[in-house]
Design a protein around this motif. Sequence first.
Motif, PDB file in Angstrom:
ATOM      1  N   TYR B 431       0.825  -1.208   0.000  1.00 23.03           N
ATOM      2  CA  TYR B 431       0.000   0.000   0.000  1.00 23.03           C
ATOM      3  C   TYR B 431       0.848   1.242   0.000  1.00 23.03           C
ATOM      4  CZ  TYR B 431      -5.044   0.434   0.569  1.00 23.03           C
ATOM      5  OH  TYR B 431      -6.384   0.583   0.348  1.00 23.03           O
ATOM      6  N   HIS B 481     -11.801  -4.172   4.645  1.00 22.60           N
ATOM      7  CA  HIS B 481     -10.956  -3.658   5.731  1.00 22.60           C
ATOM      8  C   HIS B 481     -11.299  -2.200   5.983  1.00 22.60           C
ATOM      9  CE1 HIS B 481      -8.800  -2.957   1.923  1.00 22.60           C
ATOM     10  NE2 HIS B 481      -8.371  -1.845   2.484  1.00 22.60           N
ATOM     11  N   HIS B 483      -9.384   1.549   7.120  1.00 23.56           N
ATOM     12  CA  HIS B 483      -8.160   2.290   7.406  1.00 23.56           C
ATOM     13  C   HIS B 483      -8.518   3.309   8.481  1.00 23.56           C
ATOM     14  CE1 HIS B 483      -6.026   1.024   3.653  1.00 23.56           C
ATOM     15  NE2 HIS B 483      -7.264   0.894   3.220  1.00 23.56           N
ATOM     16  N   HIS B 655     -13.121   0.192   3.477  1.00 23.74           N
ATOM     17  CA  HIS B 655     -12.736  -0.155   2.107  1.00 23.74           C
ATOM     18  C   HIS B 655     -13.288  -1.532   1.733  1.00 23.74           C
ATOM     19  CE1 HIS B 655      -9.190  -0.242  -0.985  1.00 23.74           C
ATOM     20  NE2 HIS B 655     -10.359  -0.402  -1.529  1.00 23.74           N
TER      21      HIS B 655
HETATM   22 CO   LIG Z   1      -7.787  -0.063   1.590  1.00 24.75          CO
END
Ligand SMILES: [Co+2]
Lengths: 716, 716
Positions: B431, B481, B483, B655
């Motif tokens: 990422y 997920h 963040h 996400h």
């Molecule tokens: Co993400």
Amino acid sequence: MAPSASPATATTVYTPVTIKSTKFKHPLDPLTPDEINAVSLAIRLYTTANTPIKAVRFITCTLVPPPKRAVLAALGIPLTPGAQPEAPTPIVRKAESDFLDVVNGGTFNAILSLDDGTWNVDTCGLVAEGSEPQISPEELAFCEHVVRRDATVQALAREVGVEPHQIYADGWAIGYDDRFPKHTRLQQAFVFARYSEHENLYAHPLDFVVVIDSLAEKVIQIDFPPTYKRTEDGSVEVGCLEYRAVPIVRRLFHRVKTRAHSTPCPADPTHKPRDDIKPLHVLQPEGVSFKMDGNVLEWQKWKMHIGFSHREGIALSTITYNDDGEIRPVMYRLSLAEMVVPYGAPEFPHPRKFAFRQLSLGCDCLGQIHYLPGAYVTHSGTPFIIKNAICIHEEDAGVLWKHTDYRPGGRHQTVRSRRLVVSMVCTLANYEYIWNYHFYQDGNIEIEIRLTGILQVYVAAQDEPNPYGTTIAPSINAHNHQHLFSVRVDPMVDGLYNSVVESDIVPLSAPTGSKENFAGNGFVVKDKVLKSQVQDGARDFDWARERRWRITNQARTHQSSGRDASYAIMMKGGVLPLMAHTDSWVARRASFAHKTLWVVRDKEGADGSRMWPSGKYVPQTREEPEDSVGRWVKDGNGSIENEDIVLYLTVGTTHIPRPEDWPVMPVEHVNLMFKPNNFFTKNPSMDVPGTNDPMSKPAFNGANGANGSNGACCSH
Amino acid sequence: MAPSASPATATTVYTPVTIKSTKFKHPLDPLTPDEINAVSLAIRLYTTANTPIKAVRFITCTLVPPPKRAVLAALGIPLTPGAQPEAPTPIVRKAESDFLDVVNGGTFNAILSLDDGTWNVDTCGLVAEGSEPQISPEELAFCEHVVRRDATVQALAREVGVEPHQIYADGWAIGYDDRFPKHTRLQQAFVFARYSEHENLYAHPLDFVVVIDSLAEKVIQIDFPPTYKRTEDGSVEVGCLEYRAVPIVRRLFHRVKTRAHSTPCPADPTHKPRDDIKPLHVLQPEGVSFKMDGNVLEWQKWKMHIGFSHREGIALSTITYNDDGEIRPVMYRLSLAEMVVPYGAPEFPHPRKFAFRQLSLGCDCLGQIHYLPGAYVTHSGTPFIIKNAICIHEEDAGVLWKHTDYRPGGRHQTVRSRRLVVSMVCTLANYEYIWNYHFYQDGNIEIEIRLTGILQVYVAAQDEPNPYGTTIAPSINAHNHQHLFSVRVDPMVDGLYNSVVESDIVPLSAPTGSKENFAGNGFVVKDKVLKSQVQDGARDFDWARERRWRITNQARTHQSSGRDASYAIMMKGGVLPLMAHTDSWVARRASFAHKTLWVVRDKEGADGSRMWPSGKYVPQTREEPEDSVGRWVKDGNGSIENEDIVLYLTVGTTHIPRPEDWPVMPVEHVNLMFKPNNFFTKNPSMDVPGTNDPMSKPAFNGANGANGSNGACCSH
Ligand SMILES: [Co+2]
Ligand SMILES: [Co+2]
């Protein structure tokens, strides 16, 4: 150097060429100035020959869009994924006009068709009593004249040292005032004093509000809002809450001629602009990346028709994306259909401030700009032409995607985002709205609304408490308010028949430590297809479930995920609860404002699609109009699944005024994004070339490595 | 032309100059490379002389910031509005280091002081068992080597045709795994195959997860996540949910060598970059508008110190605004203190994916850039220098404010917004995060986090159901997920003693039709001062009330509004509910994530302020650490009103992966804005000069009027 006068509305005087209309280029092209002229002339001929109407005041004159299927057939866009387009059929060009009978009162609506270059009236009739078309720009401007010349207003102003030539007034539509007959065309005027040319008149609000009869062109009422005072126990008491405070009596007047709070004028010796901001230019030496063919724009795989109407401003239609050779429909039409600005002060006559929209246009973009003109009808029937109504340009939008393989010698890839901006600026008396439609290379479409301009203010007595607003400058009150926008989305995600899926994101119910969820981290997406217009057509936002919606096409699924091709609607930051009660005046008139999402089946009638969420005729409505979104969702037990649907999205901002918003408010943003979701096989912007701008360079000579020119951070 | 390799991390090899340190320029300047070298050498000398430690692995080496009051006194910034600054006192420069005993295990922490050019160890001791400092970049990189050389891993890979040199692994900190002794320094590794140079290895995930002992440098565990299958009744069944699936047995392996899903490589003959995007350059012919003096930046009335640490990246300190000659403090320190990325798949070992942060840096800005370097310690004690760790530049940010007097001949004023950008890019294995700090001329400060890079993926069997994620490409699963970022705000709004006010916006309770609220539109702002750390220190967002917070100084009120000088926190779009259960592993370790706002009193100890919301030592924590925000709010019955407070704001995004996020994800944005609120007398940007860019021009020759060059919309 004073803040320079900047680009604003450019207009052109219209010289009629012909009353014969020629062939249109695209079926959704707005009426040309010649067509507006021809249509209003046809109506004049018709009313003279067939009606007792002696004098006409034109208010609207717009295209009636042809049926969707006819437009899609003409453009070769299929209705369903993989199908052949329908065979083209002849398209009849139609126009519509609302006009007033100036002598007898009453609103008329006419629908016309173009036949062999001549406009013929198909229907012409009186609309229901109390149906007032929007207040025209001429009426708004003339209102000031009506107020200024009124003897009572002059006397009230003189009592506090304001001479008639110093009286200024902002004419607004009136929200609602049942003291007057339904058929009276009303306007309210907020009154200010201006003491020198170009001075900020909003720094000197007067303490009364005027109501005029727009057709009779005379003042019919003057209202005095009550004052507040702080009692000895510290609580706030209102002087008078009497709703029908009719007598025209001066209550109180405060001179507020405080130069310090005016917009700095060139003549203001204390104003010194900062001189340490160095120029910044945007250059495109090889030109722009978009092409225009009339109103049709092509840019980076996107193609769309850009329309203009006086009521909505920009309307983007037949938006498609070229996905590796396949032309994929995305949106049939995207526009800003309505807005309302309910204020939060409960005392009469403040609740009359609704501020349904009304436009005046200009542009201030940077770089290489293309303008599209807009035209609307004047009272006399001639067109008013705005040369630069819509502005089109490109912007750099930062990194689009990037990845670095962190391993020694690993590859770095960075691609910058270019976006296309289609924008418009509207002045609504004191306020300005900037509407930006952004298109991105990764398939995103963004609507950004920027709010600036001057707060709607009212005068306050010295040290008067202000329970429903902020005293932003001495003796200047600004009331709490909300800006609520209704974004109309007529989708065609891979075709005309779409559904809406509501996604809630919810934790697994199995507790931490259970076999199914031992670490307690599990969560899932719960999808619900909105099926019934009556039951599912009006939806609330649900923050705790990260609720989001997507527009899907059930006839096309993604090759890997198996999910339906869709565009998701991301608007969390712009979603807001309506602060007015559900049975409040504003919630009854603007029913769209108390739900976040509306989904209805479209119904194409003689005047086109379902367009106006608060009704076609907004001023002076008292209840939810028959033809409005709150009624449409109750209209029959129809399905909204896999149908030709229309969505209305409510976004906005709750504005608690700050002194920092005075005298001119720095922009505030409201954003809304449509993102492809299981629509493309993969990131559609993987083919955007990496950027390594040779014109980027170090900020300071010799200091540190800079991007590009010395290779310090680019070479590897 | 393939996407060009773009600017990324530039580094410099360090040549030690001296072990004597010279005087610092600013008390908050990060340790220089020479200082890092000198500090680690001093620790080596100390441990050799005083401890049985045979071999040291340095993990951190950073400045211990001097006490706030000493810094403010040195800079001449007063503690309270209108007061004189305190008299300067001598500032002792201090440093801190965490290091490992490589032979016996154990983490040590040392604090050192600089005295006459020499660093002396003040304290040095073992930290509590189980307190692991962050995993170092060298450990992350070496993990791949440990995995690749392991015989069992090689055998498992060979079984499916992957040769040892094709094995690649991303080393992560391990969230939590109680199968191993507390004192073992663990890493987990996600394993991939790479078949050619620069190929997207994430397109080929293997079906097992490896755990290594970071000090012993060997594989100690291999785990196989279970598979899912769809049963005949359509429901989804998981093959094995056994938490302690210990035996190293191959369960299943899927080759997923599908070029079509790789990042396009230069060698890929099917990849054809688009060629219709014309260059766009940003030019500042007279240079930039900011000045740098070492790490101190001045721009448009803003002044601040820009620091760097390996853990936080950018830290902005002592941010002040020159308000018409008065230097007004705004923020003592602003930084990104923590992040966590909980994944939503409940089956072992997926819940171990927490992704607390870990940095690797690069920059890709456009225009005239100034870079600041950053340095951190390597295992051996020498500094690693990133030449372009932090990037500083200016951007045009659209209209700043605008108003048009719609009256004929009325004045138009438009001012464009320039913003200062202080930014950084971090690669976290697959990422990337881009952190932008934006400063505006209207007093706004914005934090923007952009997310891009490659999704963390796992292999899926053919047609395997994926209930907790999306099958973004054939056989490639990406799990749902979140963040979650913890933004640390150490405010000094007009001084060090601040409060936080929580504002709820609520309708008047009086019903529509009542005397007090006849139209039903009334609404008010209900303010609540957060007073008690225990009772008010942890706050939830409340969407229905448009809840917002502001940081206020009760010692300074606005001359017109009478309200306290404050900065409001606008973060509605970035606020999110934690999807994991409150008692989940992640919520216990990262307690910051289940509240939106935390307010605690600062406590300055030997190692500085309260800094780390999930504890100083994050890897392998099992419960909320003693020294973390969840505990601080319970620490004593203290007041947080009118005190030296610190805020932690939780923002982020949920996400749900899309195929469009593959192979590289287009940026997603998370934004957070600090806005002056009753802080300035009026809009502080009224003195920004109007713009009329002479280099803006029409997009197409001869077509339509354009901004500037032909005066069509500028002249009036
Ligand atoms: Co993400
Ligand atoms: Co507003």
